[in-house]
Design an enzyme around this catalytic site. Structure first.
Site, PDB file in Angstrom:
ATOM      1  N   ASP A 117      -6.399  -7.206  -8.389  1.00 56.96           N
ATOM      2  CA  ASP A 117      -6.592  -8.587  -7.937  1.00 56.96           C
ATOM      3  C   ASP A 117      -6.934  -8.647  -6.454  1.00 56.96           C
ATOM      4  O   ASP A 117      -6.633  -7.740  -5.678  1.00 56.96           O
ATOM      5  CB  ASP A 117      -5.351  -9.437  -8.223  1.00 56.96           C
ATOM      6  CG  ASP A 117      -4.091  -8.926  -7.533  1.00 56.96           C
ATOM      7  OD1 ASP A 117      -3.896  -7.692  -7.482  1.00 56.96           O
ATOM      8  OD2 ASP A 117      -3.301  -9.757  -7.044  1.00 56.96           O
ATOM      9  N   GLU A 119      -0.618  -8.118  -7.394  1.00 58.13           N
ATOM     10  CA  GLU A 119       0.010  -7.650  -6.145  1.00 58.13           C
ATOM     11  C   GLU A 119      -0.150  -8.661  -5.021  1.00 58.13           C
ATOM     12  O   GLU A 119       0.764  -8.844  -4.207  1.00 58.13           O
ATOM     13  CB  GLU A 119      -0.603  -6.304  -5.743  1.00 58.13           C
ATOM     14  CG  GLU A 119       0.137  -5.596  -4.607  1.00 58.13           C
ATOM     15  CD  GLU A 119      -0.293  -6.028  -3.210  1.00 58.13           C
ATOM     16  OE1 GLU A 119       0.456  -5.762  -2.238  1.00 58.13           O
ATOM     17  OE2 GLU A 119      -1.377  -6.643  -3.082  1.00 58.13           O
TER      18      GLU A 119
END
Length: 378
Positions: free
Chosen positions: A83, A144
């Protein structure tokens, strides 16, 4: 392996371009899953097995290991994430491009270049028939950048019984790897007061904003620069109009610290501050907690660092280490007592900004370093 990876540079850049041009913001499940599908296909082509851990809202996580290998024998955990912080449509607005010695694009250094590095390190180990590849387990997580709410438990589960954790956040701009990170806490403070007209009957009011002001000052008093403790009230809201005594106010608070002992002390201090109010008739409520433990530099970390620095010397790559205040998944493995080193990705800078970049000259050397470190640790 060094020569092999040097010959792969063009292929690595092609792969990086494809990844950067896929939007994969943390809240864009479809985009993150598209990156996951891309990576899954590539790993399966080199005889790795890929297990998808399905998520309802976040992107799916991937667990990757060599086929037909006993997972209990794997000693090295590699952590990466798919991400980014960028909104959907960003890749189309400013796609991957190269200008001089740098590559640009959303997520190019944090951490799509690292996804490429890990994959090509595995290819190099396979190409040279290194048994080390069988000792590696790779996690590609999806959240994350928003604190790893769905992946933390997965990381901690797969960290069990590992001897080493290698975390692929980018190296610092000066090339340093990360041996310590501060822990992090997030809190939301809510103050309830009583509204009143500030001109006609102010004495009937109980100002939530006034009470919040007292609390903010008390919270900032927790800060201790020398000890690495920092409190920041980053957002405040309150009131309804300028001539009304406010009946409601909120603050969002970020806390950073170096050790778990400090974390416990900070929690006690915050509880003590919230136990009383300065403005009679107001009430306070606080929510939140420590959401990332610190990554502390231990004796075991020092031993791992010495190995990495020695490998770097053999490759003519000078390695130094540093502490940083930003958070990463390295904190979770470190808190379990597993020797952990972070910042093993390529060199770059300005992460999370429009000008985020990768230093092209670091791409192959840092991938080479990773491959040789894995072989040495195995």
């Amino acid at each position: 392996m060094k020569s092999y990876l040097k010959d792969q540079q063009e292929h690595m850049l092609n792969m990086l371009e494809q990844l950067v041009n896929i939007d994969s913001g943390s809240y864009d499940k479809a985009g993150v899953d598209k990156v996951g599908a891309f990576m899954k296909q590539l790993y399966q082509q080199i005889d790795f097995e890929v297990e998808e851990v399905k998520q309802e809202e976040a992107g799916n996580h991937l667990i990757i290991r060599k086929k037909n290998v006993d997972p209990t024998n794997q000693t090295i955990l590699i952590l990466t994430h798919m991400d980014t912080v960028f909104e959907k449509g960003t890749a189309k607005e400013r796609p991957f491009h190269i200008n001089g010695n740098r590559a640009y694009g959303p997520g190019v250094i944090d951490m799509k270049a690292s996804l490429v590095s890990v994959y090509y390190a595995m290819k190099a180990l396979l190409e040279h028939k290194k048994a080390a590849v069988e000792q590696v387990e790779i996690l590609l997580t999806s959240d994350e950048e928003i604190g790893s709410p769905t992946s933390r438990a997965l990381i901690e589960k797969h960290a069990q019984n590992k001897k080493f954790a290698l975390v692929m956040e980018p190296a610092r701009k000066n090339g340093a790897i990360v041996s310590a990170r501060r822990g992090k806490g997030l809190y939301k403070l809510e103050v309830i007061g009583k509204a009143a007209h500030s001109g006609i009957e102010p004495e009937k009011g109980r100002s939530a904003i006034e009470e919040l002001a007292y609390k903010i000052i008390q919270l900032y008093d927790i800060t201790d620069e020398e000890e690495g403790i920092h409190v920041n009230v980053g957002l405040i809201e309150g009131g309804t109009s300028v001539n009304t005594v406010s009946d409601h106010a909120t603050a969002q608070i970020d806390v950073r610290f170096r050790t778990q002992e400090q974390a416990e002390e900070i929690k006690e201090q915050i509880a003590a501050i919230m136990a009383n109010t300065e403005v009679d008739g107001t009430k306070v409520k606080i929510e939140g907690d420590i959401n990332r433990p610190p990554m502390e530099k231990t004796e075991q970390t020092e031993k791992l660092l010495r190995i990495i620095k020695r490998v770097g010397d053999e490759l003519d790559i000078f390695i130094k280490d540093t502490e940083t205040g930003g958070g990463s998944d390295a904190s979770f493995t470190s808190a379990l007592g597993i020797p952990t080193v972070d910042g093993l990705g390529p060199i770059g800078g300005r992460a999370h900004r429009e000008s985020e970049y990768l230093e092209l000259e670091s791409f192959v050397p840092r991938t080479t370093l990773l491959a040789y470190v894995i072989d040495e640790l195995a």
